[in-house]
Design a protein around this motif. Structure first.
Motif, short mmCIF file in Angstrom:
data_model
loop_
_atom_site.label_atom_id
_atom_site.label_comp_id
_atom_site.label_asym_id
_atom_site.label_seq_id
_atom_site.Cartn_x
_atom_site.Cartn_y
_atom_site.Cartn_z
N LEU A 1 0.82 -1.20 0.00
CA LEU A 1 0.00 0.00 0.00
C LEU A 1 0.86 1.26 0.00
O LEU A 1 1.82 1.36 0.75
CB LEU A 1 -0.91 0.03 1.24
CG LEU A 1 -1.65 -1.27 1.58
CD1 LEU A 1 -2.41 -1.10 2.89
CD2 LEU A 1 -2.59 -1.66 0.46
N ARG A 2 0.48 2.21 -0.82
CA ARG A 2 1.01 3.58 -0.69
C ARG A 2 -0.12 4.44 -0.17
O ARG A 2 -1.19 4.52 -0.79
CB ARG A 2 1.55 4.13 -2.02
CG ARG A 2 2.15 5.54 -1.86
CD ARG A 2 2.88 5.99 -3.11
NE ARG A 2 1.98 6.37 -4.18
CZ ARG A 2 1.48 7.59 -4.37
NH1 ARG A 2 1.79 8.56 -3.51
NH2 ARG A 2 0.69 7.85 -5.38
N ILE A 3 0.11 5.05 0.97
CA ILE A 3 -0.94 5.76 1.69
C ILE A 3 -0.65 7.25 1.65
O ILE A 3 0.45 7.70 1.99
CB ILE A 3 -1.03 5.24 3.14
CG1 ILE A 3 -1.42 3.76 3.12
CG2 ILE A 3 -2.01 6.07 3.95
CD1 ILE A 3 -1.23 3.05 4.43
N VAL A 4 -1.64 8.02 1.22
CA VAL A 4 -1.51 9.47 1.12
C VAL A 4 -2.69 10.11 1.85
O VAL A 4 -3.85 9.84 1.52
CB VAL A 4 -1.48 9.94 -0.35
CG1 VAL A 4 -1.43 11.46 -0.43
CG2 VAL A 4 -0.31 9.32 -1.10
N ASP A 5 -2.40 10.91 2.86
CA ASP A 5 -3.44 11.63 3.60
C ASP A 5 -4.54 10.70 4.10
O ASP A 5 -5.74 10.98 3.99
CB ASP A 5 -4.05 12.74 2.73
CG ASP A 5 -3.04 13.80 2.33
OD1 ASP A 5 -2.08 14.03 3.10
OD2 ASP A 5 -3.18 14.39 1.24
N GLY A 6 -4.11 9.56 4.65
CA GLY A 6 -5.07 8.66 5.27
C GLY A 6 -5.86 7.79 4.33
O GLY A 6 -6.79 7.09 4.76
N LYS A 7 -5.52 7.79 3.05
CA LYS A 7 -6.21 6.96 2.06
C LYS A 7 -5.19 6.15 1.26
O LYS A 7 -4.04 6.57 1.08
CB LYS A 7 -7.01 7.84 1.09
CG LYS A 7 -8.17 8.60 1.72
CD LYS A 7 -9.41 7.72 1.80
CE LYS A 7 -10.63 8.55 2.17
NZ LYS A 7 -11.86 7.76 2.13
N ILE A 8 -5.63 5.02 0.76
CA ILE A 8 -4.76 4.17 -0.07
C ILE A 8 -4.77 4.71 -1.49
O ILE A 8 -5.80 4.70 -2.17
CB ILE A 8 -5.23 2.71 -0.04
CG1 ILE A 8 -5.16 2.17 1.40
CG2 ILE A 8 -4.37 1.85 -0.97
CD1 ILE A 8 -5.80 0.80 1.57
N ALA A 9 -3.61 5.20 -1.94
CA ALA A 9 -3.49 5.79 -3.28
C ALA A 9 -3.04 4.75 -4.31
O ALA A 9 -3.46 4.80 -5.46
CB ALA A 9 -2.51 6.95 -3.25
N ASP A 10 -2.17 3.84 -3.90
CA ASP A 10 -1.70 2.76 -4.77
C ASP A 10 -1.83 1.46 -4.01
O ASP A 10 -1.45 1.38 -2.83
CB ASP A 10 -0.22 2.94 -5.16
CG ASP A 10 0.01 4.11 -6.10
OD1 ASP A 10 -0.82 4.31 -7.00
OD2 ASP A 10 1.01 4.81 -5.92
N LEU A 11 -2.34 0.44 -4.68
CA LEU A 11 -2.42 -0.89 -4.11
C LEU A 11 -1.83 -1.86 -5.13
O LEU A 11 -2.40 -2.04 -6.21
CB LEU A 11 -3.87 -1.26 -3.78
CG LEU A 11 -4.10 -2.44 -2.82
CD1 LEU A 11 -5.55 -2.43 -2.32
CD2 LEU A 11 -3.81 -3.79 -3.47
#
Length: 332
Positions: free
Chosen positions: A305-315
């Motif tokens: 997971l790449r997480i940006v501002d509390g959301k998953i941006a890349d999975l």
């Protein structure tokens, strides 16, 4: 060009071992560099198994060329020279591992050979530039693969390892002007590939925000809560399931629809167990699924997971059933 330095302890010991043919002493002196050389090969190749092979090839070449080492350069520099050129030789033979000019794919979409890197195999000191988090994450590794091989080598030596242009030029047998020009072109491509990401370092530790999202991601799976999972995804999620490059998806809705169509979650009683972990210094979850009538939870895949501002941006999902080097149990 050579390093302006006196003969160091390691270099003197290596020269002595080389002259005497002391294979055990040779192995002891080179083995301490294995992990950082393997990371270097991984950045060049994006494939853990190939990086292992090329590191071993580096040591074989070093043994065969041992008499050429005079101690004028650091032993570490000499080994990096051999590893870099071994990777370039590999890429020269494998044309499927180099990009088509001006056709730069999205992360994961054209890299079926991309493999995750186990954190336990990284060098011990996470503060060193060789394992700076920004330069081992999947998006960075994928972006590097979009560089032609020699540009790739220049970029890794100069901007990742921090070597001066003269030292990189010596390793690659190029002029300083050629190295400078290649680095400028490489930086342009890297910025195109990583438009919303810094080309500098950040903490190797997961943030509290990242840990919280991973926990929620695991909880949603184990509760079979598709709505809860959906709430963790950015609308513009990028999802890829490797080694199949055809699964690149660009929105959260399309990703979830694909999971349901593929048979996950739709029955409402999928039985999940998950383990939080890290690979490539990124948050990840190992997913296990138990089907009706089966007493065990069986390894399904690894979600990075790449997480940006509390959301998953890349999975990025990986089929890990045939990757024993990740040291994941096959059942729970």
């Amino acid at each position: 060009m050579t390093d302006a330095r006196p003969l160091g302890t390691d270099e003197a010991a290596f020269v002595a071992a080389s002259r005497s043919g002391d294979a055990a002493r040779f192995a002891l002196l080179t083995e301490r560099h294995r992990r950082e050389l393997q990371v270097h090969c991984y950045r060049m190749l994006a494939n853990y198994e190939d990086a292992q092979d090329l590191t071993q090839e580096t040591f074989l070449r070093a043994w065969n060329k041992r008499e050429s080492f005079k101690g004028n350069a650091a032993l570490r520099t000499w080994l990096y020279r051999i590893a870099t050129n071994a990777c370039l030789d590999f890429l020269d033979k494998r044309k499927d591992r180099t990009p088509v000019p001006f056709e730069l794919p999205d992360p994961g979409s054209e890299l079926p050979y991309l493999q995750p890197y186990p954190d336990r195999m990284l060098p011990a000191d996470p503060q060193e530039s060789v394992v700076a988090r920004e330069t081992i994450e999947l998006a960075f590794i994928v972006a590097v693969q979009h560089l032609p091989p020699r540009q790739r080598a220049v970029f890794v030596l100069r901007d990742v390892l921090g070597w001066p242009a003269s030292k990189a030029a010596d390793v690659l047998e190029l002029t300083v002007a050629s190295v400078t020009s290649a680095l400028q072109r490489a930086r342009v491509t890297m910025r195109e590939q990583l438009p919303d990401r810094r080309l500098d370092w950040r903490s190797p530790e997961l943030s509290d925000d990242e840990r919280s999202v991973v926990k929620s991601y695991i909880d949603a799976h184990e509760r079979n809560d598709l709505d809860g999972l959906m709430s963790l995804l950015r609308d513009d999620l990028r999802f890829a399931m490797l080694p199949d490059p055809g699964t690149l998806i660009r929105t959260a809705k399309d990703a979830v629809d694909g999971w349901v169509t593929g048979g996950l979650f739709q029955r409402g009683h999928d039985d999940w167990r998950c383990i939080a972990t890290t690979v490539n210094l990124m948050p990840a979850a190992v997913l296990y699924l138990r089907t009706p009538g089966d007493p065990e939870y069986r390894l399904l895949n690894l979600a990075v997971l790449r997480i940006v501002d509390g959301k998953i941006a890349d999975l990025t999902g990986f089929d890990v059933t045939d990757k024993p080097w990740l040291d994941l149990p096959s059942t729970l």
